[in-house]
Motif scaffolding. Structure first.
Motif, PDB file in Angstrom:
ATOM      1  N   ALA A   1      88.744 -51.845 -41.495  1.00  0.00           N
ATOM      2  CA  ALA A   1      87.620 -52.706 -42.469  1.00  0.00           C
ATOM      3  C   ALA A   1      88.422 -54.037 -42.952  1.00  0.00           C
ATOM      4  CB  ALA A   1      87.093 -51.618 -43.671  1.00  0.00           C
ATOM      5  N   MET A   2      89.671 -53.742 -43.448  1.00  0.00           N
ATOM      6  CA  MET A   2      90.612 -54.896 -44.021  1.00  0.00           C
ATOM      7  C   MET A   2      90.622 -56.166 -42.796  1.00  0.00           C
ATOM      8  SD  MET A   2      94.095 -54.761 -45.593  1.00  0.00           S
ATOM      9  CE  MET A   2      94.940 -54.345 -44.433  1.00  0.00           C
ATOM     10  N   ASP A   3      90.693 -55.791 -41.487  1.00  0.00           N
ATOM     11  CA  ASP A   3      90.940 -56.793 -40.537  1.00  0.00           C
ATOM     12  C   ASP A   3      89.585 -57.381 -40.470  1.00  0.00           C
ATOM     13  OD1 ASP A   3      93.527 -56.080 -40.159  1.00  0.00           O
ATOM     14  OD2 ASP A   3      93.270 -54.731 -38.355  1.00  0.00           O
ATOM     15  N   ALA A   4      88.428 -56.600 -40.202  1.00  0.00           N
ATOM     16  CA  ALA A   4      87.152 -57.183 -40.168  1.00  0.00           C
ATOM     17  C   ALA A   4      86.857 -58.193 -41.291  1.00  0.00           C
ATOM     18  CB  ALA A   4      86.005 -55.928 -39.870  1.00  0.00           C
ATOM     19  N   TYR A   5      87.120 -57.605 -42.466  1.00  0.00           N
ATOM     20  CA  TYR A   5      86.974 -58.573 -43.764  1.00  0.00           C
ATOM     21  C   TYR A   5      87.700 -59.817 -43.601  1.00  0.00           C
ATOM     22  CZ  TYR A   5      86.640 -60.044 -48.388  1.00  0.00           C
ATOM     23  OH  TYR A   5      86.502 -60.845 -49.734  1.00  0.00           O
ATOM     24  N   ALA A   6      89.033 -59.746 -43.094  1.00  0.00           N
ATOM     25  CA  ALA A   6      89.832 -60.788 -42.940  1.00  0.00           C
ATOM     26  C   ALA A   6      89.294 -61.650 -41.689  1.00  0.00           C
ATOM     27  CB  ALA A   6      91.167 -60.583 -42.722  1.00  0.00           C
ATOM     28  N   ALA A   7      89.005 -61.538 -40.979  1.00  0.00           N
ATOM     29  CA  ALA A   7      88.276 -62.249 -39.687  1.00  0.00           C
ATOM     30  C   ALA A   7      86.985 -63.003 -40.465  1.00  0.00           C
ATOM     31  CB  ALA A   7      88.143 -61.334 -38.589  1.00  0.00           C
TER      32      ALA A   7
ATOM     33  N   ASP B   1      70.271 -68.415 -42.166  1.00  0.00           N
ATOM     34  CA  ASP B   1      70.759 -69.507 -41.787  1.00  0.00           C
ATOM     35  C   ASP B   1      72.081 -69.515 -41.378  1.00  0.00           C
ATOM     36  OD1 ASP B   1      71.381 -68.943 -44.545  1.00  0.00           O
ATOM     37  OD2 ASP B   1      71.050 -71.113 -45.183  1.00  0.00           O
ATOM     38  N   ASP B   2      72.849 -68.327 -41.554  1.00  0.00           N
ATOM     39  CA  ASP B   2      74.271 -68.196 -41.101  1.00  0.00           C
ATOM     40  C   ASP B   2      74.333 -68.226 -39.456  1.00  0.00           C
ATOM     41  OD1 ASP B   2      74.941 -67.325 -43.626  1.00  0.00           O
ATOM     42  OD2 ASP B   2      75.216 -65.230 -43.169  1.00  0.00           O
ATOM     43  N   CYS B   3      75.342 -68.717 -39.061  1.00  0.00           N
ATOM     44  CA  CYS B   3      75.618 -69.030 -37.750  1.00  0.00           C
ATOM     45  C   CYS B   3      75.866 -67.521 -37.046  1.00  0.00           C
ATOM     46  CB  CYS B   3      76.821 -69.935 -37.373  1.00  0.00           C
ATOM     47  SG  CYS B   3      78.508 -68.853 -37.494  1.00  0.00           S
ATOM     48  N   ALA B   4      75.621 -67.639 -35.566  1.00  0.00           N
ATOM     49  CA  ALA B   4      75.689 -66.232 -34.952  1.00  0.00           C
ATOM     50  C   ALA B   4      76.833 -65.529 -35.038  1.00  0.00           C
ATOM     51  CB  ALA B   4      75.402 -66.321 -33.538  1.00  0.00           C
ATOM     52  N   THR B   5      78.166 -66.178 -34.918  1.00  0.00           N
ATOM     53  CA  THR B   5      79.377 -65.754 -35.144  1.00  0.00           C
ATOM     54  C   THR B   5      79.411 -65.004 -36.810  1.00  0.00           C
ATOM     55  OG1 THR B   5      80.240 -67.214 -33.620  1.00  0.00           O
ATOM     56  CG2 THR B   5      81.665 -66.107 -35.131  1.00  0.00           C
ATOM     57  N   GLY B   6      79.108 -65.804 -37.600  1.00  0.00           N
ATOM     58  CA  GLY B   6      79.202 -65.144 -39.094  1.00  0.00           C
ATOM     59  C   GLY B   6      78.356 -64.154 -39.272  1.00  0.00           C
ATOM     60  N   ALA B   7      77.180 -63.893 -38.571  1.00  0.00           N
ATOM     61  CA  ALA B   7      76.379 -62.842 -38.885  1.00  0.00           C
ATOM     62  C   ALA B   7      77.022 -61.553 -38.021  1.00  0.00           C
ATOM     63  CB  ALA B   7      75.040 -63.084 -38.134  1.00  0.00           C
ATOM     64  N   ARG B   8      77.532 -61.938 -37.146  1.00  0.00           N
ATOM     65  CA  ARG B   8      77.989 -60.816 -36.077  1.00  0.00           C
ATOM     66  C   ARG B   8      79.519 -60.289 -36.952  1.00  0.00           C
ATOM     67  NH1 ARG B   8      82.538 -61.286 -33.045  1.00  0.00           N
ATOM     68  NH2 ARG B   8      82.330 -63.539 -32.641  1.00  0.00           N
ATOM     69  N   LEU B   9      80.272 -61.089 -37.475  1.00  0.00           N
ATOM     70  CA  LEU B   9      81.338 -60.599 -38.261  1.00  0.00           C
ATOM     71  C   LEU B   9      80.993 -60.000 -39.546  1.00  0.00           C
ATOM     72  CD1 LEU B   9      83.681 -63.876 -37.799  1.00  0.00           C
ATOM     73  CD2 LEU B   9      84.023 -61.528 -36.956  1.00  0.00           C
ATOM     74  N   ARG B  10      79.760 -60.492 -40.149  1.00  0.00           N
ATOM     75  CA  ARG B  10      79.456 -59.957 -41.420  1.00  0.00           C
ATOM     76  C   ARG B  10      79.284 -58.389 -41.100  1.00  0.00           C
ATOM     77  NH1 ARG B  10      77.515 -59.262 -46.129  1.00  0.00           N
ATOM     78  NH2 ARG B  10      75.421 -59.658 -47.121  1.00  0.00           N
ATOM     79  N   ALA B  11      78.303 -58.286 -39.942  1.00  0.00           N
ATOM     80  CA  ALA B  11      77.821 -57.148 -39.462  1.00  0.00           C
ATOM     81  C   ALA B  11      78.898 -56.164 -39.382  1.00  0.00           C
ATOM     82  CB  ALA B  11      76.921 -57.040 -38.561  1.00  0.00           C
ATOM     83  N   ALA B  12      79.961 -56.576 -38.613  1.00  0.00           N
ATOM     84  CA  ALA B  12      81.105 -55.708 -38.135  1.00  0.00           C
ATOM     85  C   ALA B  12      81.961 -55.292 -39.343  1.00  0.00           C
ATOM     86  CB  ALA B  12      81.987 -56.438 -37.283  1.00  0.00           C
TER      87      ALA B  12
END
Length: 68
Positions: free
Chosen positions: A10-16, A36-47
């Motif tokens: 979780a910490m690694d995902a948050y840092a990313a 309006d978030d980009c696709a990468t941001g949405a994917r990282l937030r979900a992860a």
């Protein structure tokens, strides 16, 4: 997987996710409800949210073991 390992994930995902936010202007407004978030941001937030929730579930299970 132990709670400590899930915490680390979780910490690694948050840092990313935070690293991505630093350089992505569409994701910086802090409003994820408008889509309006980009696709990468949405994917990282979900992860990050998935990893965080798995960590929380593991901690709760460790604090309250099921007895049969």
């Amino acid at each position: 997987m132990s709670a400590a390992e899930l915490d680390a994930r979780a910490m690694d995902a948050y840092a990313a996710y935070m690293g991505h936010l630093y350089g992505c202007h569409p994701c910086q407004d802090g409003n994820d409800r408008d889509g309006d978030d980009c696709a990468t941001g949405a994917r990282l937030r979900a992860a990050w949210k998935t990893a965080r929730n798995a960590s929380l579930r593991a901690r709760r299970a460790a604090a309250h073991p099921v007895t049969t």
